[in-house]
Design a protein around this motif. Structure first.
Motif, short mmCIF file in Angstrom:
data_model
loop_
_atom_site.label_atom_id
_atom_site.label_comp_id
_atom_site.label_asym_id
_atom_site.label_seq_id
_atom_site.Cartn_x
_atom_site.Cartn_y
_atom_site.Cartn_z
N GLY A 1 0.82 -1.20 0.00
CA GLY A 1 0.00 0.00 0.00
C GLY A 1 0.85 1.25 0.00
O GLY A 1 0.47 2.28 -0.56
N ARG A 2 2.02 1.18 0.63
CA ARG A 2 2.93 2.34 0.66
C ARG A 2 3.42 2.66 -0.74
O ARG A 2 3.55 3.84 -1.11
CB ARG A 2 4.11 2.04 1.58
N HIS A 3 3.71 1.63 -1.54
CA HIS A 3 4.10 1.88 -2.92
C HIS A 3 2.97 2.56 -3.68
O HIS A 3 3.21 3.45 -4.51
CB HIS A 3 4.45 0.55 -3.60
N ALA A 4 1.74 2.13 -3.42
CA ALA A 4 0.59 2.71 -4.12
C ALA A 4 0.46 4.19 -3.84
O ALA A 4 0.29 5.01 -4.76
CB ALA A 4 -0.68 1.96 -3.72
N ILE A 5 0.52 4.57 -2.56
CA ILE A 5 0.36 5.98 -2.22
C ILE A 5 1.54 6.81 -2.68
O ILE A 5 1.38 7.95 -3.14
CB ILE A 5 0.10 6.17 -0.70
N LYS A 6 2.75 6.26 -2.65
CA LYS A 6 3.92 7.01 -3.10
C LYS A 6 3.86 7.23 -4.61
O LYS A 6 4.17 8.32 -5.11
CB LYS A 6 5.22 6.32 -2.72
N ALA A 7 3.46 6.20 -5.36
CA ALA A 7 3.34 6.36 -6.81
C ALA A 7 2.33 7.44 -7.15
O ALA A 7 2.54 8.26 -8.05
CB ALA A 7 2.92 5.03 -7.44
N GLU B 1 9.51 -7.81 7.09
CA GLU B 1 8.94 -6.55 7.54
C GLU B 1 10.02 -5.50 7.76
O GLU B 1 9.84 -4.32 7.44
CB GLU B 1 8.14 -6.77 8.83
N ALA B 2 11.15 -5.92 8.31
CA ALA B 2 12.26 -4.99 8.52
C ALA B 2 12.74 -4.41 7.19
O ALA B 2 13.05 -3.21 7.09
CB ALA B 2 13.41 -5.69 9.25
N PHE B 3 12.79 -5.24 6.16
CA PHE B 3 13.18 -4.77 4.83
C PHE B 3 12.16 -3.76 4.30
O PHE B 3 12.54 -2.69 3.79
CB PHE B 3 13.29 -5.95 3.87
N LEU B 4 10.88 -4.07 4.41
CA LEU B 4 9.84 -3.20 3.86
C LEU B 4 9.80 -1.85 4.54
O LEU B 4 9.51 -0.83 3.91
CB LEU B 4 8.47 -3.89 3.98
N HIS B 5 10.10 -1.80 5.84
CA HIS B 5 10.08 -0.52 6.57
C HIS B 5 11.14 0.43 6.05
O HIS B 5 10.98 1.65 6.16
CB HIS B 5 10.30 -0.76 8.06
N LYS B 6 12.22 -0.10 5.51
CA LYS B 6 13.34 0.74 5.07
C LYS B 6 13.52 0.73 3.55
O LYS B 6 14.56 1.13 3.04
CB LYS B 6 14.63 0.28 5.74
N GLN B 7 12.53 0.27 2.82
CA GLN B 7 12.59 0.22 1.36
C GLN B 7 11.66 1.30 0.83
O GLN B 7 10.47 1.32 1.14
CB GLN B 7 12.15 -1.17 0.87
N TYR B 8 12.19 2.20 0.00
CA TYR B 8 11.43 3.41 -0.33
C TYR B 8 11.14 3.60 -1.82
O TYR B 8 10.49 4.58 -2.19
CB TYR B 8 12.20 4.64 0.17
N ASP B 9 11.59 2.72 -2.68
CA ASP B 9 11.37 2.89 -4.11
C ASP B 9 10.18 2.06 -4.57
O ASP B 9 10.04 0.89 -4.22
CB ASP B 9 12.61 2.47 -4.90
N VAL B 10 9.32 2.68 -5.38
CA VAL B 10 8.22 1.95 -6.00
C VAL B 10 8.79 1.11 -7.14
O VAL B 10 9.51 1.63 -8.00
CB VAL B 10 7.15 2.92 -6.55
N VAL B 11 8.50 -0.18 -7.13
CA VAL B 11 9.13 -1.08 -8.11
C VAL B 11 8.07 -1.81 -8.91
O VAL B 11 6.90 -1.90 -8.52
CB VAL B 11 10.05 -2.11 -7.40
N ALA B 12 8.49 -2.34 -10.06
CA ALA B 12 7.58 -3.07 -10.95
C ALA B 12 7.23 -4.43 -10.35
O ALA B 12 8.06 -5.08 -9.71
CB ALA B 12 8.23 -3.26 -12.32
N MET B 13 6.00 -4.85 -10.56
CA MET B 13 5.53 -6.13 -10.02
C MET B 13 5.70 -7.24 -11.06
O MET B 13 5.39 -7.06 -12.24
CB MET B 13 4.06 -6.03 -9.61
N GLN B 14 6.19 -8.37 -10.61
CA GLN B 14 6.31 -9.53 -11.47
C GLN B 14 4.92 -10.04 -11.84
O GLN B 14 4.00 -10.07 -11.01
CB GLN B 14 7.11 -10.62 -10.75
#
Length: 358
Positions: free
Chosen positions: A41-47, A226-239
């Motif tokens: 959801g964070r990727h969605a709002i950032k995009a 979860e630790a990775f997702l909290h510190k990952q900030y780039d919106v990326v393409a979905m497979q």
């Protein structure tokens, strides 16, 4: 009273793996068709916010003061013009005026708290851009009938999928420019696989088919992801295989399970320590109990955990100047039967009697 399905697993926490075919289909077509899918959801709002920034100058992005602490921290890291507004998240009948945000240069995120909130958004253009967050109200009335300019949700709060976020426009138009180009990030292949593996391990453990698997075997995968997702900030393409997997679960009627279980439990009345959030027309995200007293809140939460019931706090770290302020969520979703509701209800009532007598 019903017995606990498995003391190895307990109630709550993240989903175990299930087959999409095992879930009830929606009675009609998915009411949202013009959506974009993301890993979170964070990727969605950032995009969306990035796209709006390209079109106009945003003065402020308004968040409710009472909001998921992880999302707040993530958005503050990404955007320097965040500000906060007051709202009572426990009273869906309280009238909240969007006209407080009359600057067309502002963006307001409106949270569909617990799936029972509706917002009266005027059609006038002399107001801020309104974005609805339906992470705890997927396919609720407020979600389906939203009058916001845009909407998004974290799907994995409701769908048993490793990752998933969604963005759409209530007016039926595409939410983003179709020319959006995102880079592939292979880290997300690993995160998807790790969470999927954890869900499968939990399912095996639940069925007692793999007694050699401990909780730590799958919880460690979840914590690391979860630790990775909290510190990952780039919106990326979905497979594409991941996208298809999410779509398989999109057209399911998750609300019917929750409503049936909540109806069966009946309201908790005559217990002074908490109030239950209920709504005559909207199905809450879970069994929501709001406390005045933090000591009583922690006492019930601790007691339930000893009985293999794992409630969540929505949300720790929030400060709110209201008498009722500590929210305990107990999951009542498709994983659970009426026997499970008996088990949960009996322990809440047992704790209440013990706490009062103590």
């Amino acid at each position: 009273m019903g017995a606990l399905v498995s003391t190895n697993i307990g109630y709550g926490s993240f989903f175990h793996a299930v087959e999409a075919e095992s879930l009830i289909n929606l009675g009609s077509d998915l009411p949202i068709t013009n959506y974009e899918l993301f890993y979170t959801g964070r990727h969605a709002i950032k995009a969306l916010l990035d796209a709006i920034f390209k079109e106009k100058n945003i003065k402020k992005i308004w968040l409710p003061k009472y909001y998921c602490q992880h999302v707040t921290e993530w958005l503050v890291f990404n955007f320097s013009n965040i500000d906060f507004y007051d709202i009572n998240p426990f009273d869906p009948e309280e009238k909240f005026s969007i006209t407080n945000f009359s600057d067309k240069g502002d963006v307001v995120i409106l949270n569909n708290f617990w799936g029972v909130f509706d917002y009266d958004i005027p059609e006038t253009r002399d107001r801020a851009i309104c974005i609805g967050d339906h992470s705890h109200g997927w396919l609720s009335n407020g979600c389906i009938n939203s009058k916001a300019d845009f909407c998004f949700a974290s799907l994995r709060k409701t769908l048993p999928v490793p990752l998933g976020g969604i963005l759409w426009r209530p007016d039926g138009k595409r939410p983003l420019d179709n020319n959006l180009r995102l880079e592939r990030n292979t880290d997300f292949d690993k995160i998807w696989n790790d969470i999927s593996n954890a869900m499968s391990k939990k399912a095996g453990h639940l069925k007692s088919e793999e007694d050699n698997i401990s909780k730590e075997d799958y919880l460690s995968l979840i914590y690391a992801s979860e630790a990775f997702l909290h510190k990952q900030y780039d919106v990326v393409a979905m497979q594409e295989t991941h996208r298809k997997h999410i779509i398989d679960f999109l057209h399911k009627d998750y609300t019917s399970y929750k409503q049936a279980n909540l109806d069966y439990m009946m309201p908790f009345e005559g217990i002074e320590m908490f109030q239950q959030i209920r709504h005559p027309k909207n199905t809450p995200f879970g069994l929501h109990l709001v406390f005045k007293n933090e000591r009583a809140f922690n006492a019930l939460r601790t007691y339930l955990i000893t009985q293999d019931i794992y409630p969540s706090q929505l949300w720790p770290g929030n400060r709110i100047d209201l008498p009722w302020k500590y929210l305990l969520n107990i999951h009542v979703d498709f994983r659970y039967s009426t026997a499970d509701m008996d088990y949960i209800t009996s322990h809440i009532k047992k704790w209440s009697k013990s706490y009062n007598s103590g």
